[in-house]
Design a protein around this motif. Sequence first.
Motif, PDB file in Angstrom:
ATOM      1  N   LYS A 120       0.600  -1.189   0.012  1.00 59.29           N
ATOM      2  CA  LYS A 120       0.001  -0.057   0.100  1.00 59.29           C
ATOM      3  C   LYS A 120       0.797   1.234   0.079  1.00 59.29           C
ATOM      4  CE  LYS A 120      -4.386  -1.600   1.977  1.00 59.29           C
ATOM      5  NZ  LYS A 120      -5.448  -1.425   2.707  1.00 59.29           N
ATOM      6  N   ARG A 121       2.164   1.101   0.220  1.00 59.31           N
ATOM      7  CA  ARG A 121       3.089   2.284   0.077  1.00 59.31           C
ATOM      8  C   ARG A 121       2.738   3.335   1.299  1.00 59.31           C
ATOM      9  NH1 ARG A 121       7.124  -0.079  -2.534  1.00 59.31           N
ATOM     10  NH2 ARG A 121       6.425  -1.076  -4.435  1.00 59.31           N
ATOM     11  N   GLN A 122       2.144   2.789   2.387  1.00 60.57           N
ATOM     12  CA  GLN A 122       1.946   3.655   3.531  1.00 60.57           C
ATOM     13  C   GLN A 122       3.386   4.089   4.172  1.00 60.57           C
ATOM     14  OE1 GLN A 122      -0.449   1.832   6.487  1.00 60.57           O
ATOM     15  NE2 GLN A 122      -2.139   1.735   5.333  1.00 60.57           N
ATOM     16  N   PRO A 123       3.468   5.278   4.695  1.00 61.01           N
ATOM     17  CA  PRO A 123       4.853   5.867   5.396  1.00 61.01           C
ATOM     18  C   PRO A 123       4.941   4.910   6.489  1.00 61.01           C
ATOM     19  CG  PRO A 123       3.225   7.679   4.884  1.00 61.01           C
ATOM     20  CD  PRO A 123       2.326   6.459   4.528  1.00 61.01           C
ATOM     21  N   VAL A 124       6.181   4.514   6.695  1.00 60.33           N
ATOM     22  CA  VAL A 124       6.666   3.566   7.723  1.00 60.33           C
ATOM     23  C   VAL A 124       6.248   4.031   9.194  1.00 60.33           C
ATOM     24  CG1 VAL A 124       8.567   2.470   9.072  1.00 60.33           C
ATOM     25  CG2 VAL A 124       8.763   3.035   6.486  1.00 60.33           C
ATOM     26  N   GLU A 125       6.087   5.237   9.418  1.00 64.43           N
ATOM     27  CA  GLU A 125       5.638   5.514  11.027  1.00 64.43           C
ATOM     28  C   GLU A 125       4.259   5.538  11.063  1.00 64.43           C
ATOM     29  OE1 GLU A 125       7.599   6.051  13.320  1.00 64.43           O
ATOM     30  OE2 GLU A 125       9.165   5.309  12.038  1.00 64.43           O
ATOM     31  N   ARG A 126       3.441   5.653  10.086  1.00 65.11           N
ATOM     32  CA  ARG A 126       2.030   5.410  10.017  1.00 65.11           C
ATOM     33  C   ARG A 126       2.014   4.089  10.144  1.00 65.11           C
ATOM     34  NH1 ARG A 126      -1.799   6.613   4.688  1.00 65.11           N
ATOM     35  NH2 ARG A 126      -3.863   5.549   5.700  1.00 65.11           N
ATOM     36  N   ALA A 127       2.368   3.227   9.437  1.00 61.13           N
ATOM     37  CA  ALA A 127       2.001   1.752   9.064  1.00 61.13           C
ATOM     38  C   ALA A 127       2.548   1.156  10.766  1.00 61.13           C
ATOM     39  CB  ALA A 127       3.030   1.196   8.257  1.00 61.13           C
ATOM     40  N   ARG A 128       3.683   1.782  11.454  1.00 58.14           N
ATOM     41  CA  ARG A 128       4.169   1.256  12.567  1.00 58.14           C
ATOM     42  C   ARG A 128       3.195   1.694  13.641  1.00 58.14           C
ATOM     43  NH1 ARG A 128       9.119  -0.558  14.933  1.00 58.14           N
ATOM     44  NH2 ARG A 128       9.918  -0.539  13.002  1.00 58.14           N
ATOM     45  N   ALA A 129       2.478   2.822  13.584  1.00 57.69           N
ATOM     46  CA  ALA A 129       1.639   3.311  14.426  1.00 57.69           C
ATOM     47  C   ALA A 129       0.367   2.380  14.459  1.00 57.69           C
ATOM     48  CB  ALA A 129       1.183   4.642  14.417  1.00 57.69           C
ATOM     49  N   ARG A 130      -0.093   1.865  13.382  1.00 59.96           N
ATOM     50  CA  ARG A 130      -1.328   1.029  13.217  1.00 59.96           C
ATOM     51  C   ARG A 130      -0.808  -0.130  13.465  1.00 59.96           C
ATOM     52  NH1 ARG A 130      -6.481  -0.540  12.549  1.00 59.96           N
ATOM     53  NH2 ARG A 130      -6.834  -1.689  10.707  1.00 59.96           N
ATOM     54  N   ALA A 131       0.321  -0.790  13.189  1.00 59.48           N
ATOM     55  CA  ALA A 131       0.820  -2.096  13.655  1.00 59.48           C
ATOM     56  C   ALA A 131       0.739  -2.182  15.400  1.00 59.48           C
ATOM     57  CB  ALA A 131       2.191  -2.470  13.310  1.00 59.48           C
ATOM     58  N   ALA A 132       1.249  -1.176  16.110  1.00 61.52           N
ATOM     59  CA  ALA A 132       1.118  -1.371  17.490  1.00 61.52           C
ATOM     60  C   ALA A 132      -0.185  -1.430  18.060  1.00 61.52           C
ATOM     61  CB  ALA A 132       1.992   0.018  17.934  1.00 61.52           C
ATOM     62  N   ALA A 133      -0.993  -0.701  17.399  1.00 64.06           N
ATOM     63  CA  ALA A 133      -2.703  -0.687  17.881  1.00 64.06           C
ATOM     64  C   ALA A 133      -3.040  -2.056  17.392  1.00 64.06           C
ATOM     65  CB  ALA A 133      -3.409   0.297  17.018  1.00 64.06           C
ATOM     66  N   LEU A 134      -2.729  -2.705  16.470  1.00 69.49           N
ATOM     67  CA  LEU A 134      -3.426  -4.090  16.279  1.00 69.49           C
ATOM     68  C   LEU A 134      -2.567  -5.084  17.053  1.00 69.49           C
ATOM     69  CD1 LEU A 134      -3.311  -3.740  12.482  1.00 69.49           C
ATOM     70  CD2 LEU A 134      -5.344  -4.024  13.833  1.00 69.49           C
ATOM     71  N   LEU A 135      -1.196  -4.939  17.292  1.00 71.28           N
ATOM     72  CA  LEU A 135      -0.720  -5.852  18.191  1.00 71.28           C
ATOM     73  C   LEU A 135      -1.162  -5.943  19.720  1.00 71.28           C
ATOM     74  CD1 LEU A 135       3.143  -5.575  16.963  1.00 71.28           C
ATOM     75  CD2 LEU A 135       1.518  -7.631  16.893  1.00 71.28           C
ATOM     76  N   GLU A 136      -1.549  -4.761  20.157  1.00 68.57           N
ATOM     77  CA  GLU A 136      -2.356  -4.493  21.250  1.00 68.57           C
ATOM     78  C   GLU A 136      -3.610  -5.213  21.398  1.00 68.57           C
ATOM     79  OE1 GLU A 136      -3.611  -0.891  24.668  1.00 68.57           O
ATOM     80  OE2 GLU A 136      -2.663  -0.369  22.641  1.00 68.57           O
ATOM     81  N   ARG A 137      -4.360  -4.896  20.254  1.00 69.95           N
ATOM     82  CA  ARG A 137      -5.688  -5.630  19.985  1.00 69.95           C
ATOM     83  C   ARG A 137      -5.639  -7.044  20.388  1.00 69.95           C
ATOM     84  NH1 ARG A 137     -10.048  -4.857  15.160  1.00 69.95           N
ATOM     85  NH2 ARG A 137     -11.636  -6.338  15.909  1.00 69.95           N
ATOM     86  N   VAL A 138      -4.646  -7.573  19.585  1.00 69.39           N
ATOM     87  CA  VAL A 138      -4.414  -9.216  19.696  1.00 69.39           C
ATOM     88  C   VAL A 138      -3.735  -9.633  21.085  1.00 69.39           C
ATOM     89  CG1 VAL A 138      -4.867  -9.595  17.291  1.00 69.39           C
ATOM     90  CG2 VAL A 138      -2.180  -9.533  18.338  1.00 69.39           C
ATOM     91  N   GLY A 139      -3.209  -8.567  21.983  1.00 68.41           N
ATOM     92  CA  GLY A 139      -2.822  -8.949  23.378  1.00 68.41           C
ATOM     93  C   GLY A 139      -1.367  -9.379  23.227  1.00 68.41           C
ATOM     94  N   LEU A 140      -0.423  -8.813  22.352  1.00 70.85           N
ATOM     95  CA  LEU A 140       0.834  -8.776  21.963  1.00 70.85           C
ATOM     96  C   LEU A 140       1.601  -7.443  22.026  1.00 70.85           C
ATOM     97  CD1 LEU A 140       0.920 -11.702  19.469  1.00 70.85           C
ATOM     98  CD2 LEU A 140       1.600 -11.832  21.880  1.00 70.85           C
TER      99      LEU A 140
END
Length: 254
Positions: A120-140
Motif C-alpha cells: 500500500k506504500r504507506q509511510p513507515v511511521e504511520r504503518a508502525r503506529a497502526r501495527a502497534a495498535a493491532l498488536l495491542e488488540r491481539v494482546g501482544l
Amino acid sequence: MSFHMVEAVGVEKQIGHQMILKGIDFTVDRGEVVSLIGPSGSGKSTFLRCINHLTKITGGYLAVDGEPVGYRRSDNKLYELSDAEVALTRAEIGMVFQRFNLFGHKTAIENVIEGPVQVKRQPVERARARAAALLERVGLSSKADAYPSQLSGGQQQRVAIARALAMDPKLMLFDEPTSALDPELVGEVLAVMKDLAADGMTMVVVTHEMAFAREVCDRVAFMDDGRVVECGPPNEVFNNPTSERARSFFARVL
C-alpha cells in the motif's frame, strides 16, 4: 452490486483428471461469519484458496464484493487480471493459514507493517503506529520487538492475524488457524477471532473447532467430496443434519 460478500455458483476445480470441487454453490453476506467443516480431503481449503485466487477455478463463477475473482468486467465481457492486478485485489482479503508464515528475520511489528509499506506504500511511521495498535488488540503489545522464534505458536498466529488486519481487509479467510497449535494455545487464537466476529468482520473459517462454529458462526457449511452437502444455522446443521454423510460425520466428532 451483489449484497453478497462472497458468491459462488457452480464452482469447479480440476487438477489433472481429479475433480477437487464439484459445483460449489455458496454465499456469504457482509458481516456474516461462516465456517466450512467436513472431513479431510473434502475441498474446504481448496475452496478457501479459490476465494483469494491463490488457486484458480476451472469452472463456474466466483465473486468477492460483486467482482469476479481474478477477472474484471468490461462491456459485459470478462478479462483475466494481470499478476499485479491480482495482487492488488488480494490485498483486500486477509488470509490466515495453518502455518503462520511469518518472516523469521523480522520482529512481530516488522511482520505486521510489511504489507502496508510494501503493497500500500504507506509511510513507515504511520504503518508502525497502526501495527502497534493491532498488536495491542491481539494482546501482544509487549512482544512487538520479539522475533517469531521467541514466540509461542499461539502468539505467532496472533501476529499473523494482526498482519492480515493491517491491510484493512473487507473479508477475512481462516484456513484451520488452530490446527498447528498445542491444545492449550488454541483458546487465545479463537478469542481474537471471536472479537473480530463481534466487531462485524466478514469471515470464512475452515475449522475443526466445532464449539467455535456453534458459538460464533452465523452459518455452517458441511462439505464432503468437493460439494457443499448442507448449509444452515449451526444448531440446525449439527442437531438435525439431513444427509447420511453429515449424520455419520457429526456422530464421530461431536
